[in-house]
Design a protein around this motif. Structure first.
Motif, PDB file in Angstrom:
ATOM      1  N   TYR A  65      57.998  -5.351  -0.019  1.00 54.10           N
ATOM      2  CA  TYR A  65      58.781  -6.572   0.159  1.00 54.10           C
ATOM      3  C   TYR A  65      57.913  -7.838   0.148  1.00 54.10           C
ATOM      4  O   TYR A  65      58.450  -8.937   0.057  1.00 54.10           O
ATOM      5  CB  TYR A  65      59.561  -6.510   1.476  1.00 54.10           C
ATOM      6  CG  TYR A  65      60.603  -5.423   1.500  1.00 54.10           C
ATOM      7  CD1 TYR A  65      61.885  -5.654   1.017  1.00 54.10           C
ATOM      8  CD2 TYR A  65      60.310  -4.151   1.994  1.00 54.10           C
ATOM      9  CE1 TYR A  65      62.851  -4.658   1.029  1.00 54.10           C
ATOM     10  CE2 TYR A  65      61.261  -3.148   2.009  1.00 54.10           C
ATOM     11  CZ  TYR A  65      62.530  -3.403   1.524  1.00 54.10           C
ATOM     12  OH  TYR A  65      63.484  -2.411   1.526  1.00 54.10           O
TER      13      TYR A  65
ATOM     14  N   MET B  89      66.457  -7.723  -5.330  1.00 53.88           N
ATOM     15  CA  MET B  89      65.156  -7.808  -4.682  1.00 53.88           C
ATOM     16  C   MET B  89      64.891  -9.223  -4.180  1.00 53.88           C
ATOM     17  O   MET B  89      63.763  -9.697  -4.152  1.00 53.88           O
ATOM     18  CB  MET B  89      64.057  -7.361  -5.651  1.00 53.88           C
ATOM     19  CG  MET B  89      64.153  -5.895  -6.038  1.00 53.88           C
ATOM     20  SD  MET B  89      62.877  -5.379  -7.216  1.00 53.88           S
ATOM     21  CE  MET B  89      61.385  -5.611  -6.247  1.00 53.88           C
TER      22      MET B  89
ATOM     23  N   HIS C 295      62.512  -9.904   1.552  1.00 56.53           N
ATOM     24  CA  HIS C 295      61.552 -10.156   0.481  1.00 56.53           C
ATOM     25  C   HIS C 295      60.859 -11.509   0.647  1.00 56.53           C
ATOM     26  O   HIS C 295      61.472 -12.490   1.072  1.00 56.53           O
ATOM     27  CB  HIS C 295      62.244 -10.111  -0.884  1.00 56.53           C
ATOM     28  CG  HIS C 295      62.637  -8.732  -1.307  1.00 56.53           C
ATOM     29  ND1 HIS C 295      63.833  -8.160  -0.948  1.00 56.53           N
ATOM     30  CD2 HIS C 295      61.978  -7.804  -2.057  1.00 56.53           C
ATOM     31  CE1 HIS C 295      63.908  -6.942  -1.459  1.00 56.53           C
ATOM     32  NE2 HIS C 295      62.799  -6.702  -2.137  1.00 56.53           N
TER      33      HIS C 295
ATOM     34  N   ALA D  94      65.565 -14.529  -0.192  1.00 51.46           N
ATOM     35  CA  ALA D  94      64.114 -14.337  -0.214  1.00 51.46           C
ATOM     36  C   ALA D  94      63.363 -15.646   0.003  1.00 51.46           C
ATOM     37  O   ALA D  94      63.812 -16.719  -0.397  1.00 51.46           O
ATOM     38  CB  ALA D  94      63.702 -13.718  -1.546  1.00 51.46           C
TER      39      ALA D  94
END
Length: 330
Positions: free
Chosen positions: A141, A164, A169, A192
């Motif tokens: 991550y 992702m 992340h 993220a």
């Protein structure tokens, strides 16, 4: 060559730069490099075994200095755990394009105690997705990304497509100019964390660098050419790339050296002959005048103060960390 050469600036290609450096060393001509490479600054500051001559100087930060900055930044981010931890998710990954650039991660690799996954960013079966699939399968991550700016948009698009970009992340872009890519429309700030390090300030389209009109003209020309390229898909912001700014500052460095030299003696350009190496006695003098430049020299630069340490590596420069927000990198 018959009319004489005082100094050589560039070229931007690392391969061509090595060839030009060799010629300049042979002829004792100052060489101002604008390409990043794994060798150090002038005066033998590179890796052991490198043939780095005393007639070159590079305005890019030395890879070891930049590597320590990356390590310091990673340590400063609270959710990047480099120590062994049973609860860590898969360790850290480095996605790179050019194997030479891995040298900038040496301080990090020496300090990290969690697993490190290295993956080269290249096509396989016509796609880059296999790289991201491997990272996802490894449950990594925390990812350092060192790929060309022109490929960052593709990278982020694939990361989002493959889910992702969750709150787990975190991505750090370590190649120059990631902040020139407008990723705000991807709304990644809701998930993220993405950040980058840069020598350059962030300017909006209505802001100026306040150096000269020539800089603004160069900025517009570069933007007009690059924004038409398909790999940016209209997401390129109108800011100078670091390579262009480094080239401009290299010319400023040369101007400083010539001014100092002209104040001390008359400048006479002599023809150079490959059959008579090291005949240019003024080459070392000019280079020393260039290396004497400090932040108090009165020259406006784009990449910050231009100064050098005892090994002729650039020193006293500032790297700024930018984080992706709703308005882009800030």
């Amino acid at each position: 060559m018959q009319q004489g050469v005082l100094a050589v600036v560039g070229p931007p290609s690392p391969v061509a730069s090595q060839q030009v450096r060799s010629v300049c060393e042979h002829l004792a001509v100052p060489f101002i490099e604008t390409a990043w490479h794994h060798r150090g600054g002038g005066g033998g500051g590179g890796l052991e075994g490198d043939n780095e001559g005393p007639y070159s100087v590079n305005l890019n930060p030395d890879y070891r200095t930049f590597g320590r900055a990356i390590l310091d930044y990673v340590r400063a981010i609270g959710d990047w755990d480099l120590a062994k931890n049973e609860g860590s998710h898969g360790g850290v990954a480095i996605v790179y394009k050019d194997p030479d650039t891995l040298l900038k991660f040496e301080p990090l690799l020496n300090a990290v105690q969690v697993p490190v996954l290295l993956r080269q960013w290249r096509r396989q079966a016509g796609t880059f997705q296999y790289v991201m699939k491997e990272l996802r399968s490894a449950k990594v991550y925390k990812i350092l990304v060192d790929i060309p700016t022109s490929e960052i948009l593709r990278f982020v698009s694939i990361a989002k497509l493959m889910n992702m970009t969750t709150t787990y992340h975190s991505y750090i872009f370590t190649s120059w100019d990631a902040q020139r890519i407008d990723l705000s429309k991807y709304q990644l700030i809701k998930s993220a964390n993405m950040s980058t390090l840069s020598l350059m300030p962030i300017l909006r389209s209505n802001e100026r660098y306040n150096v000269s009109q020539r800089v603004e003209n160069m900025r517009e020309e570069i933007f007009n050419v690059q924004s038409r390229r398909g790999n940016y898909s209209g997401n390129l912001t109108n800011m100078l790339p670091t390579q262009a700014a480094t080239l401009f500052d290299s010319l400023i460095l040369l101007a400083h050296g010539l001014e100092r030299m002209a104040n001390a003696r008359s400048i006479q350009v002599q023809p150079l002959k490959c059959s008579a190496p090291r005949q240019n006695a003024r080459g070392a003098t000019l280079l020393n005048y260039m290396r004497s430049m400090t932040s108090e020299s009165g020259f406006a630069t784009l990449t910050g103060p231009v100064e050098f340490d005892a090994q002729w590596r650039r020193s006293n420069f500032t790297l700024v960390a930018y984080e992706l927000t709703r308005a882009g990198f800030n």
